[in-house]
Scaffold this active site. Sequence first.
Site, PDB file in Angstrom:
ATOM      1  N   CYS A 222       0.847  -1.190   0.000  1.00 59.58           N
ATOM      2  CA  CYS A 222       0.000   0.000   0.000  1.00 59.58           C
ATOM      3  C   CYS A 222       0.884   1.243   0.000  1.00 59.58           C
ATOM      4  O   CYS A 222       1.905   1.285   0.668  1.00 59.58           O
ATOM      5  CB  CYS A 222      -0.948   0.105   1.198  1.00 59.58           C
ATOM      6  SG  CYS A 222      -2.084  -1.275   1.331  1.00 59.58           S
TER       7      CYS A 222
ATOM      8  N   ARG B   6       3.846  -0.231  -4.866  1.00 58.94           N
ATOM      9  CA  ARG B   6       3.586  -0.783  -3.544  1.00 58.94           C
ATOM     10  C   ARG B   6       2.268  -1.541  -3.467  1.00 58.94           C
ATOM     11  O   ARG B   6       1.961  -2.188  -2.466  1.00 58.94           O
ATOM     12  CB  ARG B   6       3.560   0.339  -2.503  1.00 58.94           C
ATOM     13  CG  ARG B   6       4.838   1.117  -2.427  1.00 58.94           C
ATOM     14  CD  ARG B   6       4.716   2.208  -1.411  1.00 58.94           C
ATOM     15  NE  ARG B   6       4.616   1.666  -0.069  1.00 58.94           N
ATOM     16  CZ  ARG B   6       5.638   1.375   0.703  1.00 58.94           C
ATOM     17  NH1 ARG B   6       6.857   1.596   0.275  1.00 58.94           N
ATOM     18  NH2 ARG B   6       5.466   0.873   1.899  1.00 58.94           N
TER      19      ARG B   6
ATOM     20  N   TRP C  63      -2.824  -2.677  -1.680  1.00 62.39           N
ATOM     21  CA  TRP C  63      -2.579  -4.108  -1.848  1.00 62.39           C
ATOM     22  C   TRP C  63      -3.402  -4.771  -0.746  1.00 62.39           C
ATOM     23  O   TRP C  63      -3.097  -4.631   0.426  1.00 62.39           O
ATOM     24  CB  TRP C  63      -1.091  -4.417  -1.694  1.00 62.39           C
ATOM     25  CG  TRP C  63      -0.747  -5.852  -1.974  1.00 62.39           C
ATOM     26  CD1 TRP C  63      -0.448  -6.405  -3.188  1.00 62.39           C
ATOM     27  CD2 TRP C  63      -0.658  -6.927  -1.023  1.00 62.39           C
ATOM     28  NE1 TRP C  63      -0.190  -7.750  -3.045  1.00 62.39           N
ATOM     29  CE2 TRP C  63      -0.311  -8.099  -1.728  1.00 62.39           C
ATOM     30  CE3 TRP C  63      -0.840  -7.010   0.353  1.00 62.39           C
ATOM     31  CZ2 TRP C  63      -0.133  -9.327  -1.107  1.00 62.39           C
ATOM     32  CZ3 TRP C  63      -0.671  -8.245   0.980  1.00 62.39           C
ATOM     33  CH2 TRP C  63      -0.316  -9.389   0.246  1.00 62.39           C
TER      34      TRP C  63
ATOM     35  N   ASN D 220      -1.628   2.098   5.812  1.00 63.05           N
ATOM     36  CA  ASN D 220      -0.793   1.002   5.311  1.00 63.05           C
ATOM     37  C   ASN D 220      -0.416   0.168   6.522  1.00 63.05           C
ATOM     38  O   ASN D 220       0.054   0.717   7.518  1.00 63.05           O
ATOM     39  CB  ASN D 220       0.457   1.601   4.638  1.00 63.05           C
ATOM     40  CG  ASN D 220       1.497   0.551   4.306  1.00 63.05           C
ATOM     41  OD1 ASN D 220       1.167  -0.620   4.107  1.00 63.05           O
ATOM     42  ND2 ASN D 220       2.747   0.952   4.247  1.00 63.05           N
ATOM     43  N   GLY D 221      -0.631  -1.143   6.462  1.00 63.63           N
ATOM     44  CA  GLY D 221      -0.309  -2.014   7.598  1.00 63.63           C
ATOM     45  C   GLY D 221      -1.501  -2.881   7.948  1.00 63.63           C
ATOM     46  O   GLY D 221      -2.450  -2.995   7.162  1.00 63.63           O
TER      47      GLY D 221
ATOM     48  N   GLU E  83      16.500 -18.244  -8.609  1.00 64.63           N
ATOM     49  CA  GLU E  83      16.143 -16.883  -8.993  1.00 64.63           C
ATOM     50  C   GLU E  83      15.524 -16.864 -10.402  1.00 64.63           C
ATOM     51  O   GLU E  83      14.538 -16.155 -10.645  1.00 64.63           O
ATOM     52  CB  GLU E  83      17.400 -15.997  -8.935  1.00 64.63           C
ATOM     53  CG  GLU E  83      17.232 -14.558  -9.368  1.00 64.63           C
ATOM     54  CD  GLU E  83      16.212 -13.752  -8.556  1.00 64.63           C
ATOM     55  OE1 GLU E  83      15.714 -14.237  -7.543  1.00 64.63           O
ATOM     56  OE2 GLU E  83      15.895 -12.623  -8.988  1.00 64.63           O
TER      57      GLU E  83
ATOM     58  N   LYS F   2      11.784 -15.492 -11.208  1.00 67.55           N
ATOM     59  CA  LYS F   2      11.516 -14.424 -12.185  1.00 67.55           C
ATOM     60  C   LYS F   2      10.431 -14.877 -13.158  1.00 67.55           C
ATOM     61  O   LYS F   2       9.534 -14.116 -13.491  1.00 67.55           O
ATOM     62  CB  LYS F   2      12.776 -14.049 -12.993  1.00 67.55           C
ATOM     63  CG  LYS F   2      13.852 -13.298 -12.275  1.00 67.55           C
ATOM     64  CD  LYS F   2      13.530 -11.871 -11.929  1.00 67.55           C
ATOM     65  CE  LYS F   2      12.845 -11.706 -10.608  1.00 67.55           C
ATOM     66  NZ  LYS F   2      13.607 -11.674  -9.408  1.00 67.55           N
TER      67      LYS F   2
ATOM     68  N   GLU G 218       6.871 -15.165 -11.333  1.00 72.64           N
ATOM     69  CA  GLU G 218       6.199 -13.967 -10.817  1.00 72.64           C
ATOM     70  C   GLU G 218       5.702 -13.038 -11.911  1.00 72.64           C
ATOM     71  O   GLU G 218       4.713 -12.340 -11.720  1.00 72.64           O
ATOM     72  CB  GLU G 218       7.024 -13.229  -9.765  1.00 72.64           C
ATOM     73  CG  GLU G 218       8.243 -12.513 -10.241  1.00 72.64           C
ATOM     74  CD  GLU G 218       9.002 -11.810  -9.104  1.00 72.64           C
ATOM     75  OE1 GLU G 218       8.393 -11.394  -8.116  1.00 72.64           O
ATOM     76  OE2 GLU G 218      10.224 -11.681  -9.253  1.00 72.64           O
TER      77      GLU G 218
ATOM     78  N   HIS H  38      16.020 -37.330  -7.588  1.00 80.13           N
ATOM     79  CA  HIS H  38      15.319 -37.774  -6.372  1.00 80.13           C
ATOM     80  C   HIS H  38      13.851 -37.389  -6.402  1.00 80.13           C
ATOM     81  O   HIS H  38      13.207 -37.318  -5.359  1.00 80.13           O
ATOM     82  CB  HIS H  38      16.013 -37.205  -5.133  1.00 80.13           C
ATOM     83  CG  HIS H  38      17.432 -37.653  -4.998  1.00 80.13           C
ATOM     84  ND1 HIS H  38      17.776 -38.908  -4.586  1.00 80.13           N
ATOM     85  CD2 HIS H  38      18.589 -37.019  -5.300  1.00 80.13           C
ATOM     86  CE1 HIS H  38      19.098 -39.037  -4.604  1.00 80.13           C
ATOM     87  NE2 HIS H  38      19.609 -37.889  -5.045  1.00 80.13           N
TER      88      HIS H  38
ATOM     89  N   LYS I  12       5.662  -4.480  -4.639  1.00 80.59           N
ATOM     90  CA  LYS I  12       7.125  -4.389  -4.578  1.00 80.59           C
ATOM     91  C   LYS I  12       7.657  -4.545  -3.169  1.00 80.59           C
ATOM     92  O   LYS I  12       8.617  -5.260  -2.942  1.00 80.59           O
ATOM     93  CB  LYS I  12       7.543  -3.032  -5.155  1.00 80.59           C
ATOM     94  CG  LYS I  12       9.050  -2.802  -5.176  1.00 80.59           C
ATOM     95  CD  LYS I  12       9.708  -3.627  -6.249  1.00 80.59           C
ATOM     96  CE  LYS I  12      11.199  -3.415  -6.311  1.00 80.59           C
ATOM     97  NZ  LYS I  12      11.831  -4.533  -7.046  1.00 80.59           N
TER      98      LYS I  12
HETATM   99  O1  M6R Z   1      12.700  -5.486  -0.616  1.00 88.37           O
HETATM  100  P1  M6R Z   1      13.166  -6.881  -0.331  1.00 88.37           P
HETATM  101  O2  M6R Z   1      14.441  -7.190  -1.024  1.00 88.37           O
HETATM  102  O3  M6R Z   1      13.263  -7.164   1.142  1.00 88.37           O
HETATM  103  O4  M6R Z   1      12.047  -7.798  -0.915  1.00 88.37           O
HETATM  104  C1  M6R Z   1      12.092  -9.184  -0.771  1.00 88.37           C
HETATM  105  C2  M6R Z   1      11.119  -9.866  -1.692  1.00 88.37           C
HETATM  106  O5  M6R Z   1       9.809  -9.456  -1.420  1.00 88.37           O
HETATM  107  C3  M6R Z   1      11.434  -9.586  -3.151  1.00 88.37           C
HETATM  108  O6  M6R Z   1      12.724  -9.971  -3.483  1.00 88.37           O
HETATM  109  C4  M6R Z   1      10.444 -10.332  -4.079  1.00 88.37           C
HETATM  110  O7  M6R Z   1      10.639 -11.698  -3.958  1.00 88.37           O
HETATM  111  C5  M6R Z   1      10.599  -9.857  -5.510  1.00 88.37           C
HETATM  112  N1  M6R Z   1       9.320  -9.705  -6.106  1.00 88.37           N
HETATM  113  C6  M6R Z   1      11.401 -10.780  -6.341  1.00 88.37           C
HETATM  114  O8  M6R Z   1      11.514 -10.370  -7.656  1.00 88.37           O
END
Ligand code: M6R
Length: 613
Positions: free
Chosen positions: A2, A27, A74, A100-101, A486, A490, A493, A509, A608
Amino acid sequence: MCGIVAKVSSENVLPFLIEGLKRLEYRGYDSAGVAVLQNGKIVVTKQKGKVNELEKLLDENPIGGNVGIGHTRWATHGKPDNINAHPHMCNDQSLALVHNGIIENYQALKDILIEKGYTFLGQTDTEVLVNFIDFIKKSEKLNTLEAVKLALKEAVGAYAIVLFDKDIPDSLIAARKSSPMVLGIGIDALYIASDVTPIVKYTNKIIYLNDEEVVVANKNAEYSISNLKNQAITPIIQEIEVKIEALEKGGYDHFMLKEIFQQPSTITDSMRGRINTDENWVHLNGVEDNLSRFLKAKRIIIVGCGTSWHSGLIGEYMIEDLARIPVEVEYASEFRYRNPIISEKDIVIAISQSGETADTVAALELAKEKGAFLYGVVNVVGSSIARLVHSGSYIHAGPEIGVASTKAFTSQIVILLLIALRLGKAKGTIDERKYIELISALESVPSKVQTILENIDQIKYIASEIKDHNNAIYLGRGISFPVALEGALKLKEISYIHAEGYPAAEMKHGPIALIDEDMPVFVIATNERAYEKIISNVQEVKARKGKVIAIVPFGEKIISKIADHCIFIPEIEDEISPLLSVIPLQLLSYYVSVMRGCDVDQPRNLAKSVTVE
Ligand code: M6R
């Protein structure tokens, strides 16, 4: 999650609110809304969907006022719809509030309010909070500021709130606890936001509010800060530098693409002034200032989430290999809830792009309580984690706006490698030749990344080949295993393709059962130490008709003959290889997402910075 934005001045604040919400949209983007005080009445406009939708609505039905608040959501409590969108007003429409929270005890408060005759339109904890403030104000006969403070003392959980009262025309009240909030001081206006991005265009004078601080701001740019105990706070005004171009797409179709292409320069920025290849030194102020503590550490615990957790895994390989200090890498969210053993002899390194991830903040708070030394590897200057740790290194990647983290990942790895090299050198666990080789190899990374970025056509072609698949597997060994994780993250997501990262040898396995002609298998085969073994893993996949897309160094001769596609990247030392091998995987995910028509920068259900548990 948010985004909150607010302004009070003697002019119409609506244009600022809309522009600010667009900057904060990373956000959260389920719904957006604004409230202004117009002719003595609170007017709220809110809408499911993105800020653009809200803007269209406001174009059709313009509103304005010199005090206003905005929110991009969000969803936590209540589905994303027009009713649950913020701002929320109390029953008699005298207060409007954005939040926010999460207010964890909202149900108990709601029950009390219902008993007192309050009614609710939606399901949010925020609607409860604004009515609770109103209830306290009226029942205790308090002014609004006193009521806010008393209500917040009763509220359990995390909040950053801004509200205004229709009977106090020219002022805003804001408060925070465990959710970020900044106050921007202009010449004739005051700005409040979740971070500095909406504000930097108007002022570089910023106050980062601390937990349980409450600010009252008025249209003459006067403000006062106090805490919930009614003690006056003398704030520290910081002058920040963020160039407005850093917040724009700069000609790229998406922020993610811009951020991928920025990596030659962001990697350079993260090591600038920190390595010297003529004199062969590595210098990080935060490590240098605490060197004896690092050298005496019994153990380093790295905490992070998502991509930052992946870079932590790479850090584990580097620090254990080069500095011979035991490292454990923990999901911040698991660490905090499993009663971990932590002592004063431990160093906890938190990795976070945003510096606001709630789970990582909580893990650090726990570790601090137990006496550990906290070190931050953070991108956002002045963020909660940056302020919570004892010391740390900023990664200097610049604002990362695409929800999928790219340039922060590579810069985090640079810092972790510098830590490993410096500690290895100080402990004598790395031989001089290797040390010099790695420093000079690190310096060559930006130009090698540039070489990979020039190979776009092949990557686009491979993306077109895999875009219609529903699943993918990513395999790597040793330091390439976190790169496989990673790559898979990517893809899933931003393309919504189910993807799994596995250590290549672990495949037999279980996951090998998934392999058939419909399964693309990405193999990261750039680290020499695991090379022979990974050839066998590729054979195993091909024997089951899997489609292999391999990432190999230029000149590689065996895998390139077996794989369906090979992406060649420049040769580099194993320890540094993730900085190169991840680049084609970022690009592939980007192009697959574009080809599938997905929203690259704002993928569904994500935000984000994850500032709730
Ligand atoms: O801001 P941060 O690095 O603490 O965020 C951690 C994760 O939320 C962040 O890396 C998330 O997994 C991304 N969407 C990955 O691309």
